[in-house]
Scaffold this motif. Structure first.
Motif, short mmCIF file in Angstrom:
data_model
loop_
_atom_site.label_atom_id
_atom_site.label_comp_id
_atom_site.label_asym_id
_atom_site.label_seq_id
_atom_site.Cartn_x
_atom_site.Cartn_y
_atom_site.Cartn_z
N GLU A 269 -13.14 3.28 -6.54
CA GLU A 269 -13.44 3.79 -5.20
C GLU A 269 -12.29 3.43 -4.26
OE1 GLU A 269 -17.17 2.14 -4.09
OE2 GLU A 269 -18.30 3.26 -5.60
N PRO A 270 -11.10 3.98 -4.48
CA PRO A 270 -9.93 3.58 -3.70
C PRO A 270 -10.03 3.92 -2.22
CG PRO A 270 -9.45 5.50 -5.06
CD PRO A 270 -10.78 4.99 -5.50
N ALA A 271 -10.88 4.86 -1.85
CA ALA A 271 -11.04 5.16 -0.43
C ALA A 271 -11.81 4.07 0.30
CB ALA A 271 -11.78 6.50 -0.26
N THR A 272 -12.49 3.19 -0.46
CA THR A 272 -13.29 2.11 0.12
C THR A 272 -12.66 0.75 -0.10
OG1 THR A 272 -15.31 3.39 -0.30
CG2 THR A 272 -15.56 1.03 0.13
N ILE A 273 -12.15 0.53 -1.30
CA ILE A 273 -11.59 -0.77 -1.62
C ILE A 273 -10.48 -0.61 -2.66
CG2 ILE A 273 -13.31 -1.21 -3.42
CD1 ILE A 273 -13.26 -4.17 -2.56
N HIS A 274 -9.36 -1.30 -2.42
CA HIS A 274 -8.22 -1.20 -3.32
C HIS A 274 -8.32 -2.23 -4.45
CE1 HIS A 274 -5.97 1.76 -1.16
NE2 HIS A 274 -5.80 1.02 -0.09
N ASP A 275 -7.71 -1.89 -5.57
CA ASP A 275 -7.45 -2.83 -6.66
C ASP A 275 -6.12 -2.42 -7.27
OD1 ASP A 275 -7.46 -4.69 -8.65
OD2 ASP A 275 -9.03 -3.74 -9.85
N ARG A 276 -5.05 -2.76 -6.57
CA ARG A 276 -3.73 -2.30 -6.96
C ARG A 276 -2.97 -3.37 -7.73
NH1 ARG A 276 -2.21 -0.85 -0.91
NH2 ARG A 276 -3.30 -2.86 -0.78
N ALA A 277 -2.06 -2.91 -8.55
CA ALA A 277 -1.18 -3.81 -9.30
C ALA A 277 0.22 -3.23 -9.27
CB ALA A 277 -1.67 -3.96 -10.74
N LEU A 278 1.22 -4.12 -9.25
CA LEU A 278 2.61 -3.71 -9.12
C LEU A 278 3.41 -4.22 -10.31
CD1 LEU A 278 4.77 -2.47 -7.17
CD2 LEU A 278 5.03 -4.76 -6.21
N HIS A 279 4.24 -3.37 -10.87
CA HIS A 279 5.16 -3.81 -11.91
C HIS A 279 6.52 -3.16 -11.68
CE1 HIS A 279 3.61 -0.06 -13.83
NE2 HIS A 279 4.86 0.03 -14.29
N GLY A 280 7.49 -3.57 -12.47
CA GLY A 280 8.84 -3.07 -12.27
C GLY A 280 9.50 -3.64 -11.01
N ILE A 281 9.13 -4.85 -10.62
CA ILE A 281 9.61 -5.43 -9.36
C ILE A 281 11.08 -5.78 -9.48
CG2 ILE A 281 9.36 -7.36 -7.73
CD1 ILE A 281 6.38 -7.47 -8.72
N SER A 282 11.91 -5.08 -8.72
CA SER A 282 13.34 -5.35 -8.73
C SER A 282 13.81 -5.98 -7.43
CB SER A 282 14.13 -4.05 -8.98
OG SER A 282 13.81 -3.08 -7.99
N THR A 283 12.98 -5.90 -6.38
CA THR A 283 13.28 -6.56 -5.12
C THR A 283 12.15 -7.54 -4.84
OG1 THR A 283 14.40 -4.58 -4.30
CG2 THR A 283 13.79 -6.23 -2.67
N PRO A 284 12.25 -8.77 -5.36
CA PRO A 284 11.18 -9.75 -5.12
C PRO A 284 11.06 -10.05 -3.63
CG PRO A 284 13.10 -10.80 -6.10
CD PRO A 284 13.34 -9.32 -6.18
N ARG A 285 9.83 -10.20 -3.14
CA ARG A 285 9.58 -10.29 -1.70
C ARG A 285 8.23 -10.91 -1.44
NH1 ARG A 285 9.32 -5.25 -3.92
NH2 ARG A 285 7.54 -3.90 -3.47
N MET A 286 7.98 -11.21 -0.16
CA MET A 286 6.70 -11.78 0.26
C MET A 286 6.10 -10.91 1.35
SD MET A 286 7.55 -15.87 0.49
CE MET A 286 9.02 -15.66 1.53
N ALA A 287 4.82 -10.60 1.22
CA ALA A 287 4.06 -9.97 2.30
C ALA A 287 3.47 -11.08 3.16
CB ALA A 287 2.95 -9.09 1.74
N VAL A 288 3.67 -11.00 4.48
CA VAL A 288 3.28 -12.06 5.40
C VAL A 288 2.00 -11.70 6.13
CG1 VAL A 288 4.05 -13.54 7.30
CG2 VAL A 288 5.74 -12.52 5.75
N PHE A 289 1.06 -12.65 6.18
CA PHE A 289 -0.20 -12.50 6.90
C PHE A 289 -0.26 -13.61 7.96
CE2 PHE A 289 -0.80 -10.14 3.13
CZ PHE A 289 -1.78 -9.18 3.37
N ARG A 290 -0.11 -13.22 9.23
CA ARG A 290 -0.09 -14.19 10.33
C ARG A 290 -1.49 -14.38 10.91
NH1 ARG A 290 5.20 -14.13 14.05
NH2 ARG A 290 6.69 -13.03 12.71
#
Length: 339
Positions: free
Chosen positions: A76-97
């Motif tokens: 039910e992606p319109a309601t809740i996500h369950d995503r996964a990422l692969h092939g990461i070539s630019t390692p990074r951080m998502a910031v939650f303030r």
């Protein structure tokens, strides 16, 4: 655990917790396709701020090319996500303030069997939960060692060391004490969390700027249902293969088994596991606990009868393991991470 391809609060858990985790709700956005290329270093639509770990890129350290792809696994992606990422070539951080910083930060390392990084269930949801309680949170998208990096088994540790240094270097910007940086990791990300806590003194890469003068020792570490041992039969086979290849030597298994690398100055640990975990045997957490105890390191361990694997926050609802984030908050306050 995904099948391989090569965290005492006033507010409780339950429906109220899930209803407040807005970053993983669609909020009127178009749902992504099952496999959506992201492009190097781009934020996901609900990550307002991203820090790239390596401003000049990671160099020519990749032995073969993988496209960076996010896969939506929710029914039910319109309601809740369950995503996964692969092939990461630019390692990074998502910031939650947080709106009201409590003076502490948390580096979150999601799991995914070292095949992918689970974005929502073991990343964004916990980050939002903790940000609502005053923590500045950084969700790490680390490179996957099985995707052809010359640095091999050290690849994810390199990114984790760089991440905690960058976090401390930017502490004044975000309004927390640079000493008060804890880590929480899940499954294979729990292995990375435990590995960082055990091998923070390892010189995993050459310094590139002033941020690399910062300390890499976490204030505290919380491996949640972690992969720990790299030696069968306790090892999680998929993570072991992705990290070490098909036929690692006993020396490689020992080096990359955090319970066999505990230093005398390791940070205090908080460990969570469900005894009915069908993917990562609970013996991994027990081995880590015993090793920490053997070195005189403070450790609190919570074993739940039911919970399975990969429960994070969302999938622990209604199970005994549901209380683990509350337990972590009480423990972290007691250890002085926040007041």
């Amino acid at each position: 655990m995904d099948i391989p391809r090569r965290h005492i609060v006033k507010a409780g858990l339950g429906a109220g917790l899930l209803a407040g985790l807005m970053p993983w709700r669609a909020q009127g956005m178009m749902a992504p396709s099952p496999a959506t290329p992201l492009g190097q270093g781009r934020a996901l639509p609900d990550a307002a701020e991203v820090i790239n770990l390596w401003p000049q890129g990671v160099g020519a350290g990749r032995l073969r090319d993988f496209p960076e792809v996010v896969t939506e696994r929710s029914r039910e992606p319109a309601t809740i996500h369950d995503r996964a990422l692969h092939g990461i070539s630019t390692p990074r951080m998502a910031v939650f303030r947080p709106q009201k910083p409590n003076g502490a930060a948390v580096l979150i390392t999601p799991g995914g069997g070292y095949v992918r990084v689970v974005i929502d269930r073991e990343g964004y949801e916990l980050a939002q939960f903790l940000a609502q309680r005053g923590f500045t949170c950084f969700v790490l998208f680390y490179r996957l060692p099985g995707e052809g990096w010359a640095s091999g088994p050290e690849t994810a540790l390199i990114d984790a060391q760089r991440a905690i240094r960058l976090i401390r270097h930017r502490a004044a910007t975000y309004g927390f004490d640079p000493a008060k940086v804890g880590t929480i990791g899940f499954s294979a990300g729990g292995h990375l969390c435990a590995d960082l806590a055990a091998r923070f003194a390892t010189k995993a890469y050459m310094p590139i700027d002033e941020a690399d003068a910062q300390d890499t020792r976490p204030y505290c570490a919380a491996p949640i249902y972690p992969v720990v041992s790299m030696t069968p039969p306790l090892a999680h086979a998929g993570s072991r293969t992705q990290l070490l290849g098909d036929a690692p030597t006993p020396e490689m298994e020992a080096l990359h088994s955090p319970h066999r690398q505990i230093p005398a100055d390791a940070p205090p640990h908080f460990i969570v596991h469900a005894e009915d975990d069908p993917a990562v045997p609970v013996g991994n957490s027990l081995a880590l606990r015993d090793a920490l105890k053997g070195r005189g390191i403070k450790v609190e361990t919570h074993l739940f009868e039911r919970g399975g694997h990969g429960f994070g926050l969302r999938n622990a609802k209604g199970l005994p393991a549901e209380i683990w984030p509350q337990l972590w908050l009480g423990w972290a306050r007691d250890k002085g991470l926040f007041a």
